[in-house]
Design a protein around this motif. Structure first.
Motif, short mmCIF file in Angstrom:
data_model
loop_
_atom_site.label_atom_id
_atom_site.label_comp_id
_atom_site.label_asym_id
_atom_site.label_seq_id
_atom_site.Cartn_x
_atom_site.Cartn_y
_atom_site.Cartn_z
N ASP A 134 27.17 -44.36 -31.97
CA ASP A 134 25.61 -44.80 -31.80
C ASP A 134 25.06 -43.63 -31.38
N GLU A 135 25.58 -43.12 -30.15
CA GLU A 135 24.64 -42.22 -29.23
C GLU A 135 24.25 -40.93 -30.01
N LEU A 136 25.41 -40.61 -30.93
CA LEU A 136 25.24 -39.37 -31.64
C LEU A 136 24.16 -39.65 -32.77
N ARG A 137 24.13 -40.80 -33.21
CA ARG A 137 23.24 -41.00 -34.26
C ARG A 137 21.74 -41.20 -33.62
N ARG A 138 21.94 -41.47 -32.47
CA ARG A 138 20.48 -41.75 -31.70
C ARG A 138 19.99 -40.02 -31.57
N VAL A 139 20.92 -39.35 -30.92
CA VAL A 139 20.40 -37.77 -30.53
C VAL A 139 20.08 -37.29 -31.82
N THR A 140 21.00 -37.34 -33.01
CA THR A 140 20.63 -36.77 -34.13
C THR A 140 19.18 -37.29 -34.43
N LEU A 141 18.90 -38.46 -34.40
CA LEU A 141 17.56 -38.75 -35.06
C LEU A 141 16.52 -38.23 -34.12
N GLU A 142 16.92 -38.17 -32.73
CA GLU A 142 15.86 -37.44 -31.76
C GLU A 142 15.67 -36.07 -32.03
N LEU A 143 17.00 -35.42 -32.52
CA LEU A 143 16.96 -34.02 -32.72
C LEU A 143 16.10 -33.55 -34.00
N GLU A 144 16.17 -34.76 -34.99
CA GLU A 144 15.40 -34.54 -36.20
C GLU A 144 13.99 -34.50 -35.78
N ASP A 145 13.70 -35.44 -35.02
CA ASP A 145 12.16 -35.70 -34.55
C ASP A 145 11.71 -34.43 -34.04
N ASN A 147 13.19 -31.37 -34.26
CA ASN A 147 12.95 -30.31 -35.36
C ASN A 147 11.77 -30.44 -36.00
N ARG A 148 11.32 -31.59 -36.47
CA ARG A 148 10.15 -31.65 -37.20
C ARG A 148 8.96 -31.26 -36.43
N GLY A 149 9.18 -31.65 -35.04
CA GLY A 149 7.88 -31.23 -34.21
C GLY A 149 7.73 -29.78 -34.19
N LEU A 150 9.30 -29.22 -33.89
CA LEU A 150 9.33 -27.83 -33.77
C LEU A 150 8.59 -27.05 -35.18
N LEU A 151 8.96 -27.65 -36.29
CA LEU A 151 8.74 -26.94 -37.54
C LEU A 151 7.21 -27.07 -37.73
N THR A 152 6.53 -28.20 -37.11
CA THR A 152 5.07 -28.24 -37.31
C THR A 152 4.31 -27.14 -36.28
N LEU A 153 5.25 -27.19 -35.16
CA LEU A 153 4.52 -26.08 -34.13
C LEU A 153 4.54 -24.75 -34.59
N HIS A 154 5.77 -24.51 -35.29
CA HIS A 154 5.98 -23.07 -35.96
C HIS A 154 5.04 -22.98 -36.83
N ALA A 155 4.71 -23.69 -37.82
CA ALA A 155 3.72 -23.49 -38.65
C ALA A 155 2.29 -23.24 -38.21
N GLU A 156 2.26 -24.08 -37.04
CA GLU A 156 0.70 -24.03 -36.40
C GLU A 156 0.66 -22.65 -35.54
N LEU A 157 1.66 -22.13 -34.91
CA LEU A 157 1.72 -20.93 -34.35
C LEU A 157 1.63 -19.59 -35.33
N THR A 158 2.41 -20.04 -36.75
CA THR A 158 2.39 -18.95 -37.58
C THR A 158 0.87 -18.62 -38.06
N GLU A 159 0.42 -19.94 -38.26
CA GLU A 159 -1.08 -19.85 -38.73
C GLU A 159 -2.08 -19.41 -37.53
N ALA A 160 -1.86 -19.62 -36.32
CA ALA A 160 -2.44 -19.39 -35.27
C ALA A 160 -2.71 -17.68 -35.16
N ALA A 161 -1.12 -17.11 -35.43
CA ALA A 161 -1.01 -15.69 -35.63
C ALA A 161 -1.68 -15.12 -36.59
N ARG A 162 -1.89 -15.72 -37.99
CA ARG A 162 -2.34 -15.06 -38.99
C ARG A 162 -3.82 -15.03 -38.67
N GLU A 163 -4.36 -16.15 -37.85
CA GLU A 163 -5.78 -15.94 -37.55
C GLU A 163 -6.07 -15.05 -36.71
N LEU A 164 -5.31 -14.86 -35.62
CA LEU A 164 -5.53 -13.86 -34.69
C LEU A 164 -5.37 -12.24 -35.19
#
Ligand code: ADP
Length: 668
Positions: A134-145, A147-164
Motif C-alpha cells: 500500500d505504501e509503495l502504491r502511495r509513493v508511486t502515485l506521489e512520484l507520478e504526481d 513526475n507530472r509536475g516535473l514534466l510541466t516544469l520542464h516544459a515551462e523551462l524549455t519554453e522560458a529558455a526558448r523565449e530567452l
C-alpha cells in the motif's frame, strides 16, 4: 521375559471417594498399591482434579479414553482410563499409553504448534507486505504526481529558455540594426569631415577648420561610445569585432602600469610590482581588449589581497604573449576554481562579503582572451594566493591574414593578360613563350597537370593552352575537371594534340581543338580574340546610402578605376550584367533586399558569376551569416575599416586573381 510387564492393562475398583477396594495383580505390580489406598495418591501432582472429575462422571455413566498422569513403576506415565459404575463402586480399567506414542504425540503437538507459529508469522508477514505494498502504491502515485509536475516544469523551462533565446536574438538584432543606423551617418560625418580638413574642395578658413575639427572629435567620441556598447553585446554573443594594432610589449606594460597605479591607496600594505619584460617584442592584436583582460586580472588580485604583493610579468615566447598576475591574497579553494569563470560566480569568504563585485569580470576576461585566440588559466592555494595567466598569440590570426593579402597584392605585378600553357616539352614551351610574350601576353608555364592545378589556385588566366600529349588520361581528366569546376569552367581551353581526338576534346568541354604542328600566327589571332580587349577597369558599388557611395567615389577619385554606383540590388545586378565590373563592393543590408539575394543572382548568371564581390558592412554579422557570405564573397570588410588604401588593395587583389592588367603602379 516378564510378559506381565509388557501388558499395558490393569484393573482396579474403588469407592466413589476413590479409595481402592480391589487391585488386580498387574495394577498391584505396576502402581505399587493395594486395597485401602487412595487413588489420588497415584496422581502426578496437578492431576488430582482431573481424577476427581473422572470419578464423578463415572458415577453418572461409563467413561472412556480419560487421560490421566499417574506414577507407574515409580515414574510419571500417561494412562488412558475407562470407568464404569457397579453398585457403590467404580471399576477402572487403565491402559498405559506407550512412551514413543507419547513422544510422537508430543512431537506432533510441537510441530503443530510450530506450524501454528509459522502460520501466524506468515500472516504477520503477509500483513506487513500488504502494508508495504500500500505504501509503495502511495509513493508511486506521489512520484507520478511529482513526475507530472516535473514534466510541466520542464516544459515551462524549455519554453522560458526558448523565449530567452528569442529575446537574446532580438536584442542582438536590435543592437546590430541600431549600430547600423548610428554608424552609417557617423562614418559619413567622419569621412566628410576628413575630406573638408584635407582641403579637397578648396581651403577652409581657420575658424571653419576649427569647427570641422570639433565636429570630427565629437563624432569620433560618439562612434567610440557606439562601438563600446556594441563590443559588449558582441563579446556576449561571441562575435567580438577586432581592432588590430601594432604595438610593443613595453608600451603595453607602461600604459597598464599608468592606468592601474591609482587603484592602490598611497598607504596600502599591498605592493603592485611590474617585472620589466626581459626582451621587448612587437605585438599585433587588439590592444584594448588585451589591456582590458590584464586590467581585470590585476584589479581582482588587488581586491583579494589584503597584504603582501601583486606581481605582473609579461613574456613573449613561441609566438605567444603570456601575462602572469600573481598575488599573495586569500586564494581560491580547489572546489571553487572551476566555477569562477562562470557568470555571477563569487567565492564565499569574509573578505568577499565586504567587497563590491558583479561576478562578471572573469567571464568577460576569458571571453575576450578567447576572442584574441587565447585563454586564461588559474592556480591558487587558499591563504597563500592566486596566479592568473593569460596567454594570447603575438599576432592575431586575422592580422596575419590581412598581411598576406596586402603582401600579395603589392608584389603581384601582372603586366598583361596571362595564358596558362600546360606543356611538358621545353622546346615547345619556349616557342609558346616567344610568340605569346611578343604579342603582349603573359605566359604562365606549367610542365605538368599538378603544376597547372597549383597555378589555378591563385591566378585566373584568360585562356589555357593544354597539350594533351603529355600525360594522356591525366590531361583528359584535367580538362574535364576544369570544365566541371564553376571557378574555371568559363576559362577558354585550347587543346592541342598530335592525333585527331577532336570529338573527345569537345565532349569534355574544350573550346578549341587544334592538331599539331601549330601555326603560331593563327594561335595568336585566336588567343587575342579569346582574351577580352583591354577595357577600363570598372568597380561597382551597390549601397543605398548616398554618403557611402560618395565616399567610395572620393576614395577612388584619382585612381584609374571607373566607378559605377547603384542604389538598389536590382539596379546593381543590371549594371553588373551590362558593364561586367572587375569587382563589386556590396553593402550587406540594402533597403529592400540583402547581400545574400544579390549574391545569389550574380552567381546564377554566367556573365557575372566570376566577378569577385567584397561585402561592406556596418552590421554585426553572426557566425552563420559570416560563413555563408564568405562561401560566396571574396571578403567581408567593415565600413569602419574601409579606406582608400584598403579599397585599392582589394581591387588589386581581385584583379590579380582574374589575371587582368593592373594599371596602378604601387597603390597607396
Ligand atoms: P567580481 O566582480 O566578484 O570580482 P570576477 O568574475 O572578477 O567577479 O571574479 C569572480 C570571483 O572569483 C570573485 O568574486 C572571487 O571570489 C574570485 N576571485 C577572482 N580573482 C581572485 C583572486 N585574485 N584571488 C582570490 N579570489 C579571486
Amino acid at each position: 521375559m516378564d510378559v506381565a510387564r509388557l501388558s499395558r492393562e490393569f484393573v482396579v475398583a474403588c469407592d466413589f471417594a476413590g479409595t481402592l477396594r480391589f487391585v488386580d495383580e498387574r495394577a498391584g505390580q505396576r502402581l505399587g498399591v493395594g486395597p485401602g489406598r487412595a487413588l489420588r495418591e497415584l496422581c502426578v501432582a496437578g492431576n488430582e482434579d482431573k481424577l476427581a472429575r473422572l470419578l464423578a462422571q463415572a458415577q453418572r455413566g461409563p467413561v472412556e479414553g480419560w487421560e490421566l498422569a499417574l506414577v507407574v513403576d515409580g515414574r510419571p506415565a500417561t494412562v488412558s482410563a475407562a470407568a464404569t459404575c457397579e453398585g457403590d463402586q467404580l471399576w477402572i480399567v487403565g491402559t498405559l499409553v506407550p512412551e514413543h506414542f507419547v513422544q510422537a504425540l508430543t512431537s506432533v503437538e510441537t510441530t503443530m504448534q510450530e506450524s501454528l507459529r509459522l502460520h501466524r508469522e506468515v500472516l504477520t508477514q503477509k500483513r506487513e507486505l500488504q502494508r508495504r505494498n500500500d505504501e509503495l502504491r502511495r509513493v508511486t502515485l506521489e512520484l507520478e504526481d511529482s513526475n507530472r509536475g516535473l514534466l510541466t516544469l520542464h516544459a515551462e523551462l524549455t519554453e522560458a529558455a526558448r523565449e530567452l533565446r528569442r529575446q537574446a536574438d532580438i536584442k542582438a538584432r536590435v543592437m546590430a540594426n541600431l549600430s547600423h543606423e548610428f554608424r552609417t551617418p557617423l562614418h559619413a560625418i567622419l569621412g566628410l569631415g576628413q575630406l573638408l580638413l584635407e582641403d579637397t574642395d578648396g581651403p577652409l578658413a581657420s575658424e571653419q577648420r576649427k569647427q570641422v575639427g570639433f565636429i570630427r572629435a565629437a563624432s569620433e567620441e560618439l562612434l567610440q561610445l557606439v562601438n563600446d556598447v556594441l563590443d559588449l553585446t558582441r563579446v556576449e554573443a561571441g562575435q567580438a569585432l577586432m581592432r588590430v594594432e601594432r604595438f610593443s610589449l613595453a608600451e603595453l606594460v607602461a600604459s597598464l602600469r599608468g592606468v592601474l597605479r591609482p587603484l592602490l591607496a598611497p598607504d596600502s600594505p599591498v605592493r603592485l610590482i611590474w617585472d620589466e619584460p626581459a626582451a621587448d617584442a612587437l605585438l599585433e592584436t587588439d590592444r584594448a581588449k588585451l589591456a582590458q583582460v590584464v586590467r581585470n586580472l590585476v584589479s581582482n588580485a588587488l581586491k583579494f589581497t589584503e597584504q603582501g604583493e601583486v606581481r605582473v610579468s609579461a613574456v613573449v615566447e613561441d609566438g605567444r604573449l603570456r601575462v602572469t598576475v600573481r598575488d599573495t591574497g586569500i586564494g581560491i579553494p580547489a572546489h571553487a576554481l572551476a566555477g569562477i569563470f562562470e557568470e555571477f560566480a563569487q567565492v564565499d569568504s569574509p573578505l568577499q562579503a565586504r567587497l563590491q563585485g558583479s561576478g562578471l569580470g572573469l567571464p568577460l576576461a576569458r571571453q575576450l582572451a578567447e576572442a584574441l585566440g587565447g585563454d586564461i588559466t588559474v592556480e591558487s592555494e587558499p591563504g597563500r594566493g592566486s596566479t592568473f595567466t593569460v596567454s594570447v598569440p603575438r599576432v592575431l590570426a586575422e592580422a596575419a591574414e590581412l598581411q598576406t593579402v596586402e603582401a600579395r597584392s603589392r608584389t603581384t605585378a601582372i603586366g598583361a593578360a596571362s595564358i596558362l600553357v600546360v606543356e611538358d616539352d621545353r622546346k615547345t614551351m619556349l616557342m609558346y613563350e616567344k610568340y605569346l610574350t611578343f604579342a603582349g601576353f603573359h605566359v604562365v608555364p606549367a610542365s605538368s597537370v599538378e603544376a597547372a592545378r597549383a597555378v589555378l589556385t591563385s591566378a585566373r588566366p584568360v585562356a589555357i593552352v593544354l597539350d594533351i600529349m603529355l600525360e594522356n588520361e591525366t590531361s583528359w581528366n584535367f580538362l574535364a575537371e576544369l570544365k566541371r569546376d564553376p571557378k574555371t569552367a568559363d576559362i577558354p581551353v585550347l587543346v592541342c594534340t598530335v592525333t585527331n581526338r577532336e570529338q573527345k576534346a569537345r565532349a569534355l568541354g574544350a573550346d578549341e581543338f587544334w592538331l599539331k604542328p601549330i601555326d603560331p600566327d593563327r594561335l595568336l589571332r585566336k588567343l587575342q580574340s579569346l582574351a577580352r580587349p583591354p577595357r577600363p577597369t570598372r568597380v561597382l558599388i551597390i549601397d543605398d546610402d548616398e554618403r557611402a557611395r560618395y565616399l567610395m567615389a572620393r576614395h577612388l577619385g584619382d585612381s584609374p578605376y571607373e566607378l559605377l554606383a547603384a542604389e538598389t540590388g536590382a539596379e546593381g545586378i543590371e549594371l553588373a550584367r551590362a558593364h561586367l565590373p572587375q569587382l563589386i563592393f556590396l553593402d550587406f543590408l540594402l533597403r529592400e533586399t540583402t547581400a545574400f539575394d544579390v549574391l545569389d543572382e550574380l552567381k546564377a548568371d554566367p556573365r557575372t558569376r566570376a566577378i569577385p564581390v567584397v561585402i561592406v558592412t556596418s552590421q554585426v554579422l553572426d557566425d552563420r551569416d559570416r560563413e555563408r557570405l564568405l562561401a560566396e564573397a571574396e571578403a567581408v570588410i567593415s565600413k569602419e575599416q574601409l579606406s582608400r588604401e584598403l579599397a585599392i588593395h582589394r581591387i588589386r587583389d581581385a584583379l590579380a586573381k582574374v589575371g587582368v592588367a593592373d594599371l596602378i603602379p604601387g597603390a597607396k
